[in-house]
Scaffold this motif. Structure first.
Motif, short mmCIF file in Angstrom:
data_model
loop_
_atom_site.label_atom_id
_atom_site.label_comp_id
_atom_site.label_asym_id
_atom_site.label_seq_id
_atom_site.Cartn_x
_atom_site.Cartn_y
_atom_site.Cartn_z
N ASN A 1 4.68 4.06 -8.30
CA ASN A 1 4.10 3.82 -6.99
C ASN A 1 3.39 2.46 -6.94
OD1 ASN A 1 4.86 6.33 -5.89
ND2 ASN A 1 3.05 7.33 -6.72
N GLN B 1 -6.10 0.49 0.92
CA GLN B 1 -6.35 0.72 -0.49
C GLN B 1 -5.76 -0.39 -1.37
OE1 GLN B 1 -8.21 3.28 -1.89
NE2 GLN B 1 -7.96 2.06 -3.76
N ASP C 1 -2.81 2.32 4.28
CA ASP C 1 -4.23 2.09 4.48
C ASP C 1 -4.62 0.77 3.84
OD1 ASP C 1 -4.09 2.66 1.79
OD2 ASP C 1 -5.15 4.57 1.92
N ASP D 1 0.94 1.70 -5.04
CA ASP D 1 -0.48 2.01 -4.93
C ASP D 1 -0.77 3.26 -5.77
OD1 ASP D 1 -3.04 2.78 -4.24
OD2 ASP D 1 -2.70 2.74 -2.07
N THR E 1 0.82 -1.21 0.00
CA THR E 1 0.00 0.00 0.00
C THR E 1 0.86 1.26 0.00
OG1 THR E 1 -1.89 1.07 1.07
CG2 THR E 1 -0.19 0.19 2.52
N ILE E 2 2.16 1.11 0.32
CA ILE E 2 3.11 2.22 0.20
C ILE E 2 4.33 1.73 -0.55
CG2 ILE E 2 2.35 3.44 2.28
CD1 ILE E 2 4.73 2.24 3.78
N GLN F 1 -10.94 -1.46 7.08
CA GLN F 1 -9.55 -1.08 7.32
C GLN F 1 -9.10 -1.44 8.73
OE1 GLN F 1 -7.44 2.44 5.59
NE2 GLN F 1 -7.70 3.29 7.63
N LEU G 1 0.19 6.73 1.82
CA LEU G 1 -0.64 6.47 2.99
C LEU G 1 -0.77 4.97 3.23
CD1 LEU G 1 -2.50 7.71 5.17
CD2 LEU G 1 -4.40 7.49 3.54
N GLU H 1 -3.40 4.95 -6.00
CA GLU H 1 -4.42 5.82 -5.42
C GLU H 1 -3.91 6.64 -4.24
OE1 GLU H 1 -7.19 6.05 -7.03
OE2 GLU H 1 -6.74 4.39 -8.39
N THR H 2 -3.39 5.98 -3.21
CA THR H 2 -2.91 6.67 -2.00
C THR H 2 -1.49 6.19 -1.71
OG1 THR H 2 -3.94 4.98 -0.60
CG2 THR H 2 -5.22 6.97 -1.05
N SER H 3 -0.56 6.59 -2.53
CA SER H 3 0.78 6.02 -2.55
C SER H 3 1.60 6.25 -1.28
CB SER H 3 1.56 6.55 -3.76
OG SER H 3 1.68 7.96 -3.70
N ASN I 1 -7.48 -2.04 -4.55
CA ASN I 1 -6.82 -2.10 -5.85
C ASN I 1 -6.82 -3.52 -6.40
OD1 ASN I 1 -6.23 0.63 -5.59
ND2 ASN I 1 -4.13 0.28 -4.87
#
Length: 328
Positions: free
Chosen positions: A245, A257, A255, A247, A194-195, A292, A253, A249-251, A261
């Motif tokens: 990245n 996501q 979370d 992720d 997620t990161i 989450q 953060l 979407e929220t690279s 994805n």
């Protein structure tokens, strides 16, 4: 055939049970208050170092999280990846893009001033990765300490012990089981994607270069619009240093996501996409995508297990004065 299959499943379950018992025994050898008397501000100093580095470079949390994976899966969580020299783990191509070493070294130098010869590089790596997750928006996790630093670092040990981005489900399950980690742990720890970021070559197998020099999608498990985005970011002419990245979407953060994805087929690696090919892992993905907090709670338990894999304690290993070399 059914008898042989049943026997195989029994053997596999027994093997995983033995591995999990081993991890539990190692975790028990560690302690949540290991530095309470010898270096009471150790965790605070590590956290401040990670926080400062992350403020200057937002990519640091992702690098530290990847670093702990690559360290713990080879020789256990013993900072063997930090050792420099010919034919060490760092020299293997799979580790040449691993970052975050300077953050660990900065924390070690600080700790050597206030608590010389006390805090291991292995503990710094585990705690730094723990802090990186929280700094990026993830959960606060309490992990035990008391790891000692290993004295062996061989490039030849890297490839048999780390996940390749092209791995199948069976290959990943087998490797995780070898580390005492379960199928659930596999799905949870994959959430680390997620990161962080990855170089173009790590997912190039999903594309094929035509005779005219352009890329076309050959992997049908990835969303076509996402594939088009990746081909634009990673054309054939892209430099080896170009990254994407994990992720989209929220690279930055930490979370859940990543799991969303996955459901949308918008993940970088084939080893991510295969989580959707198994009915059990797909259900886990759906659960974490929808909750989450459920992911965060499970992340804590899986992270403690990860950072206990092969941990050296008591008289096994040493406390290095420098993370880059064994003590003379």
């Amino acid at each position: 055939m059914e008898t042989k299959k049943s026997m195989f499943l029994c053997i596999l379950v027994s093997f995983i049970f033995i591995c999990c018992c081993y991890v539990s025994s190692v975790t028990a050898a560690l302690s949540f208050d290991f530095y309470a008397a010898s270096c009471p501000n150790a965790e605070l100093m590590i956290r401040n170092t990670v926080s400062s580095a992350s403020s200057n470079d937002p990519s640091v949390p992702g690098k530290l999280l990847r670093l702990v994976f690559h360290d713990c899966f080879v020789e256990g969580c013993d900072a063997s990846l930090m050792l420099q020299g010919n034919n060490t783990e760092q020299s293997d191509p799979a580790n040449r893009s691993v970052g975050g070493f300077s953050v660990i070294e900065s924390a070690k130098r600080l700790l050597e001033i206030f608590c010389p010869g006390t805090v291991s590089c292995a503990d710094i790596i585990a705690l730094a990765a723990r802090d990186a997750v929280e700094i990026a928006g993830g959960p606060r996790v309490q992990i035990p300490t008391g790891r000692r630093d290993g004295m062996v670092s061989l490039a030849s040990n890297v490839r048999p012990n780390i996940i390749d981005t092209s791995f199948t489900m069976d290959e990943m399950v087998k490797l995780f089981a070898n580390k005492g980690l379960s199928l659930l742990d596999l799905v949870i720890l994959s959430g680390a994607h997620t990161i962080g970021s990855a170089h173009c070559n790590t997912f190039r197998s999903r594309f094929q270069q035509d005779s005219n020099g352009t890329l076309r999608l050959i992997d049908q498990t990835i969303d076509t619009n996402y594939a088009d985005e990746l081909m634009k970011q990673c054309p054939v002419t892209a430099q080896p240093s170009v990254t994407v990245n994990n992720d989209p979407e929220t690279s930055m953060l930490f979370d859940n996501q990543y799991y969303r994805n996955l459901l949308a087929h918008r993940v970088l690696f084939p080893s991510d996409s295969v989580l959707m090919s198994n009915v059990n892992t797909k259900k886990m993905v759906e659960d974490f995508a929808n909750d989450q907090q459920l992911f965060f709670v499970n992340w804590g338990a899986a992270f403690v297990k990860l950072t206990s894999v092969g941990a050296k304690t008591d008289e096994d290993g040493e406390i290095r004065s420098s993370c880059t070399a064994t003590n003379v």
